[in-house]
Design a protein around this motif. Structure first.
Motif, PDB file in Angstrom:
ATOM      1  N   UNK A   1       0.834  -1.212   0.000  1.00  0.00           N
ATOM      2  CA  UNK A   1       0.000   0.000   0.000  1.00  0.00           C
ATOM      3  C   UNK A   1       0.865   1.256   0.000  1.00  0.00           C
ATOM      4  N   UNK A   2       0.491   2.209  -0.836  1.00  0.00           N
ATOM      5  CA  UNK A   2       1.266   3.444  -0.975  1.00  0.00           C
ATOM      6  C   UNK A   2       0.455   4.632  -0.470  1.00  0.00           C
ATOM      7  N   UNK A   3       1.192   5.662  -0.063  1.00  0.00           N
ATOM      8  CA  UNK A   3       0.557   6.920   0.326  1.00  0.00           C
ATOM      9  C   UNK A   3       0.961   7.989  -0.690  1.00  0.00           C
ATOM     10  N   UNK A   4       0.348   9.143  -0.574  1.00  0.00           N
ATOM     11  CA  UNK A   4       0.700  10.246  -1.483  1.00  0.00           C
ATOM     12  C   UNK A   4       2.177  10.592  -1.341  1.00  0.00           C
ATOM     13  N   UNK A   5       2.668  10.592  -0.102  1.00  0.00           N
ATOM     14  CA  UNK A   5       4.064  10.928   0.141  1.00  0.00           C
ATOM     15  C   UNK A   5       5.029   9.878  -0.394  1.00  0.00           C
ATOM     16  N   UNK A   6       4.694   8.595  -0.181  1.00  0.00           N
ATOM     17  CA  UNK A   6       5.604   7.535  -0.626  1.00  0.00           C
ATOM     18  C   UNK A   6       5.704   7.491  -2.146  1.00  0.00           C
ATOM     19  N   UNK A   7       4.608   7.766  -2.833  1.00  0.00           N
ATOM     20  CA  UNK A   7       4.649   7.800  -4.298  1.00  0.00           C
ATOM     21  C   UNK A   7       5.516   8.965  -4.774  1.00  0.00           C
ATOM     22  N   UNK A   8       5.414  10.082  -4.085  1.00  0.00           N
ATOM     23  CA  UNK A   8       6.265  11.223  -4.422  1.00  0.00           C
ATOM     24  C   UNK A   8       7.739  10.880  -4.265  1.00  0.00           C
ATOM     25  N   UNK A   9       8.070  10.168  -3.182  1.00  0.00           N
ATOM     26  CA  UNK A   9       9.459   9.753  -2.944  1.00  0.00           C
ATOM     27  C   UNK A   9       9.918   8.789  -4.036  1.00  0.00           C
ATOM     28  N   UNK A  10       9.048   7.851  -4.411  1.00  0.00           N
ATOM     29  CA  UNK A  10       9.384   6.878  -5.465  1.00  0.00           C
ATOM     30  C   UNK A  10       9.675   7.602  -6.776  1.00  0.00           C
ATOM     31  N   UNK A  11       8.833   8.554  -7.147  1.00  0.00           N
ATOM     32  CA  UNK A  11       9.026   9.287  -8.395  1.00  0.00           C
ATOM     33  C   UNK A  11      10.317  10.114  -8.363  1.00  0.00           C
ATOM     34  N   UNK A  12      10.629  10.696  -7.216  1.00  0.00           N
ATOM     35  CA  UNK A  12      11.881  11.438  -7.092  1.00  0.00           C
ATOM     36  C   UNK A  12      13.082  10.496  -7.204  1.00  0.00           C
ATOM     37  N   UNK A  13      12.968   9.305  -6.602  1.00  0.00           N
ATOM     38  CA  UNK A  13      14.062   8.335  -6.664  1.00  0.00           C
ATOM     39  C   UNK A  13      14.296   7.861  -8.099  1.00  0.00           C
ATOM     40  N   UNK A  14      13.198   7.583  -8.810  1.00  0.00           N
ATOM     41  CA  UNK A  14      13.328   7.148 -10.204  1.00  0.00           C
ATOM     42  C   UNK A  14      13.932   8.261 -11.052  1.00  0.00           C
ATOM     43  N   UNK A  15      13.498   9.493 -10.814  1.00  0.00           N
ATOM     44  CA  UNK A  15      14.062  10.635 -11.546  1.00  0.00           C
ATOM     45  C   UNK A  15      15.555  10.778 -11.261  1.00  0.00           C
ATOM     46  N   UNK A  16      15.945  10.542 -10.013  1.00  0.00           N
ATOM     47  CA  UNK A  16      17.357  10.632  -9.638  1.00  0.00           C
ATOM     48  C   UNK A  16      18.184   9.572 -10.356  1.00  0.00           C
ATOM     49  N   UNK A  17      17.592   8.408 -10.611  1.00  0.00           N
ATOM     50  CA  UNK A  17      18.310   7.348 -11.317  1.00  0.00           C
ATOM     51  C   UNK A  17      18.703   7.787 -12.734  1.00  0.00           C
ATOM     52  N   UNK A  18      17.877   8.606 -13.357  1.00  0.00           N
ATOM     53  CA  UNK A  18      18.217   9.122 -14.688  1.00  0.00           C
ATOM     54  C   UNK A  18      19.463   9.997 -14.613  1.00  0.00           C
ATOM     55  N   UNK A  19      19.576  10.780 -13.533  1.00  0.00           N
ATOM     56  CA  UNK A  19      20.767  11.613 -13.364  1.00  0.00           C
ATOM     57  C   UNK A  19      21.975  10.752 -13.043  1.00  0.00           C
ATOM     58  N   UNK A  20      21.771   9.714 -12.220  1.00  0.00           N
ATOM     59  CA  UNK A  20      22.861   8.787 -11.896  1.00  0.00           C
ATOM     60  C   UNK A  20      23.357   8.107 -13.170  1.00  0.00           C
ATOM     61  N   UNK A  21      22.428   7.845 -14.096  1.00  0.00           N
ATOM     62  CA  UNK A  21      22.790   7.212 -15.372  1.00  0.00           C
ATOM     63  C   UNK A  21      23.506   8.184 -16.307  1.00  0.00           C
ATOM     64  N   UNK A  22      23.637   9.438 -15.885  1.00  0.00           N
ATOM     65  CA  UNK A  22      24.357  10.420 -16.688  1.00  0.00           C
ATOM     66  C   UNK A  22      23.532  11.097 -17.760  1.00  0.00           C
ATOM     67  N   UNK A  23      22.197  10.935 -17.685  1.00  0.00           N
ATOM     68  CA  UNK A  23      21.340  11.562 -18.686  1.00  0.00           C
ATOM     69  C   UNK A  23      20.966  12.971 -18.251  1.00  0.00           C
TER      70      UNK A  23
END
Length: 197
Positions: free
Chosen positions: A35-57
């Motif tokens: 089960x997810x909350x509004x906050x946890x989904x926001x954290x997940x989306x930020x983490x996924x976005x950060x992975x793009x930067x980690x990948x050098x994009x």
């Protein structure tokens, strides 16, 4: 066939393909079952976005991926907000966006050959049960790579309609289907040429 892989030397590019597949699978399971909350989904989306930067994009690559799925996000989000609630719309749409972005990141940082090899190795033990590991590996890899490909086709169709001064609406479905089927034919021909199909 559209080439999705973008060469790079980042830690995400260098990570073993099997590990990336495991991360994608675990993320899909966690997002679907926990089960997810509004906050946890926001954290997940930020983490996924950060992975793009980690990948050098650059940020524009992430923006491009988000732009490709904008209609899915809009239709899904509005439908859930109208029929359920804005909170459910945010959580459910956020789950879908996170998974689509992860799948796109996998295709951007992994060569198709490496993806096939990793899937084949992971599925090899299932041969004892009569499972054709080659066929399943090919199907899974094509499914993963088709997500951004079809999203790209949708973007081209929308741009073509806009250039003609026409609103896409339901009419956009026909050219999108034609492009997707034509791409499927091209993939099929390529597989047959390699003795796979």
């Amino acid at each position: 066939m559209i080439q999705l892989y973008r060469p790079g030397a980042s830690v995400v590019h260098r990570a073993p393909t099997g590990s990336k597949l495991v991360v994608l699978t675990v993320a899909a399971l966690l997002l679907s079952l926990v089960p997810q909350t509004a906050g946890s989904i926001g954290v997940v989306l930020l983490a996924v976005s950060a992975l793009y930067r980690v990948a050098g994009f650059p940020v524009r690559v992430l923006g491009s991926e988000l732009w490709r799925i904008r209609w899915l996000v809009l239709v899904l989000g509005v439908a859930l907000a109208v029929f359920f609630s804005p909170l459910i719309a945010w959580i459910s749409t956020g789950r879908v966006v996170a998974l689509l972005l992860l799948a796109s990141l996998l295709t951007l940082t992994t060569r198709m050959a490496d993806l096939l090899d990793a899937l084949h190795r992971m599925l090899r033990p299932l041969r004892r049960l009569g499972v054709d590991a080659d066929a399943v590996a090919m199907t899974l890899s094509l499914t993963i790579t088709m997500i951004p490909v079809v999203a790209g086709f949708a973007e081209h169709v929308r741009d073509a309609h806009r250039a003609r001064g026409v609103r896409p609406g339901v009419r956009a479905v026909i050219p999108l289907l034609v492009l997707a089927l034509r791409h499927a034919d091209d993939v099929s021909d390529a597989l047959v040429a390699r003795g796979i199909g």
